[in-house]
Design an enzyme around this catalytic site. Sequence first.
Site, PDB file in Angstrom:
ATOM      1  N   GLY A  39       9.008  14.731 -12.093  1.00  0.00           N
ATOM      2  CA  GLY A  39       8.105  14.322 -11.030  1.00  0.00           C
ATOM      3  C   GLY A  39       8.750  14.431  -9.563  1.00  0.00           C
ATOM      4  O   GLY A  39       8.157  14.678  -8.560  1.00  0.00           O
ATOM      5  N   THR A  41      10.950  14.727  -6.081  1.00  0.00           N
ATOM      6  CA  THR A  41      11.277  13.626  -5.099  1.00  0.00           C
ATOM      7  C   THR A  41      10.480  12.449  -4.811  1.00  0.00           C
ATOM      8  O   THR A  41      10.582  11.644  -4.556  1.00  0.00           O
ATOM      9  CB  THR A  41      11.517  14.447  -3.519  1.00  0.00           C
ATOM     10  OG1 THR A  41      12.550  15.455  -3.949  1.00  0.00           O
ATOM     11  CG2 THR A  41      11.733  13.656  -2.544  1.00  0.00           C
ATOM     12  N   ALA A 187      13.613   7.528   9.063  1.00  0.00           N
ATOM     13  CA  ALA A 187      14.515   6.352   9.730  1.00  0.00           C
ATOM     14  C   ALA A 187      13.539   5.394  10.153  1.00  0.00           C
ATOM     15  O   ALA A 187      13.816   4.163   9.903  1.00  0.00           O
ATOM     16  CB  ALA A 187      15.176   6.949  10.740  1.00  0.00           C
ATOM     17  N   HIS A 442     -20.662   1.215  10.463  1.00  0.00           N
ATOM     18  CA  HIS A 442     -19.877   0.204  11.031  1.00  0.00           C
ATOM     19  C   HIS A 442     -19.835  -0.853  10.464  1.00  0.00           C
ATOM     20  O   HIS A 442     -20.366  -1.065   9.238  1.00  0.00           O
ATOM     21  CB  HIS A 442     -21.066  -0.057  12.084  1.00  0.00           C
ATOM     22  CG  HIS A 442     -20.638  -1.274  13.109  1.00  0.00           C
ATOM     23  ND1 HIS A 442     -19.618  -1.199  14.074  1.00  0.00           N
ATOM     24  CD2 HIS A 442     -21.119  -2.757  12.801  1.00  0.00           C
ATOM     25  CE1 HIS A 442     -19.655  -2.553  14.439  1.00  0.00           C
ATOM     26  NE2 HIS A 442     -20.341  -3.402  13.899  1.00  0.00           N
TER      27      HIS A 442
END
Length: 460
Positions: A39, A41, A187, A442
């Site tokens: 699979g 990363t 990060a 909407h």
Amino acid sequence: MSQHFDAVVIGTGQGGSPLAVQLARSGKRTAVIERHLFGGTCVNVGCTPTKTYVASARAAHVARTASRYGVDIGGEITIDMARVKARKDEVTGASRDGIEKWLRGTPNMTVFKGHGRFTGPHALEITSDDGATQDIDADMIFINTGTRATVPHIDGLDSVPYLTNSTILELTKVPEHLVIVGASYIALEFGQMFRRFGSRVTLLVRGDRILTREDADIARAMQDVLVREGVEFRFGAQADRVERSGEGLRISLGDEPIVASHLLFATGRTPNTDNLGLDRAGIPVNRHGLIDVDGQLRTNVEGVWAIGDVNGRGAFTHTSWNDYEIVAANVIDGESRSVDTRIMTYAVFVDPPFARVGMSEEEVRKDGRDALIATMPMTRVGRARERGETDGFMKALVDANTKRILGAAIYGIEGDEVIHTFVDIMNADAPYTTLQRAMHVHPTVSELVPTLLGDLKPLR
């Protein structure tokens, strides 16, 4: 004696696995080689596990802020990190096992578990964990070996524990103080999620801003949200030494040290090309360690392709998958597709998410073309107000002469989904008016995209 195959795929990441299956189903005798976890990363240490953590972190955030919506949960919200990890392991394990079963159950497919290295342009040696070797060769070879976390050279680092995007996913306790070296996508995602888990989080940023590849207004807006949640930033900070300090770490930043319980490096990715024997195949790598390819993802050696992160033509799961689609179309179906016409799009899965397609405002300005621009704060979006999540804004850029959309950026609620309204129109090569005149449902975020485009003005 070497075993011959029509095609060999090295690596079972998001591009490699489906490509191997398609090759086998097309009648080609196919082999696939996996060194570690099936699979790649995304499934094991990337998208899938991190997004399970993002979901857990958002659940904690919603629980803590429930009183704003008139919901009284009562009591302190606590995090059971072992259970968060267990949930992640269950999700990733199911995906990983599913991919392995898919490959092993595909007719015309041979699965090798081990490390493959070139011994010639079309020859490979596979070394298993027990040291046994197997020689194979193939008419076509597809390299899909991906990347790994880059860890910078810092004095003292070899004598202290530290984390990468992979190892941080194995923690069973919430860090007291997590220091992150880096200021880009990985990060920021880890910074927000662990702050929501309850850690004190400090990001060490070498420069004077985060997200240097994005427009400054996007970076500033995202930073403001993270600071409001309690994430700390130290700009102009470069770690030059680390050492143990009690049960934690002491990180020297010039004359100003910082003490942390855990240290995470989110400083980029290194291609897995350094132990493939590429020199024996006659395949060079560039200064970044990446394999250069043409638009059809072919290397300089006839019959050898490189797909996924390792080719430098994209560093996302969706670009890897698209690499597979392009190669399969060309090799199996006789088409002539190319990544050169691919419109880049991606997202950063902070909360709210950020997504972009095409050119940024800064890139359009540097290009010097006659362009139009429109921006809209998320406070104008009914869905955002109803959900109480009005941070961020939308931005669109259009070529004033051709009326084609040059790029769009959305930092706000459901931006990672809304961006596809732009992606589809741009890939259809339709004028922005096609999208502007469309009727949307909407109340959604997408319904405001036509309104955004109706406010285009010259880019000054």
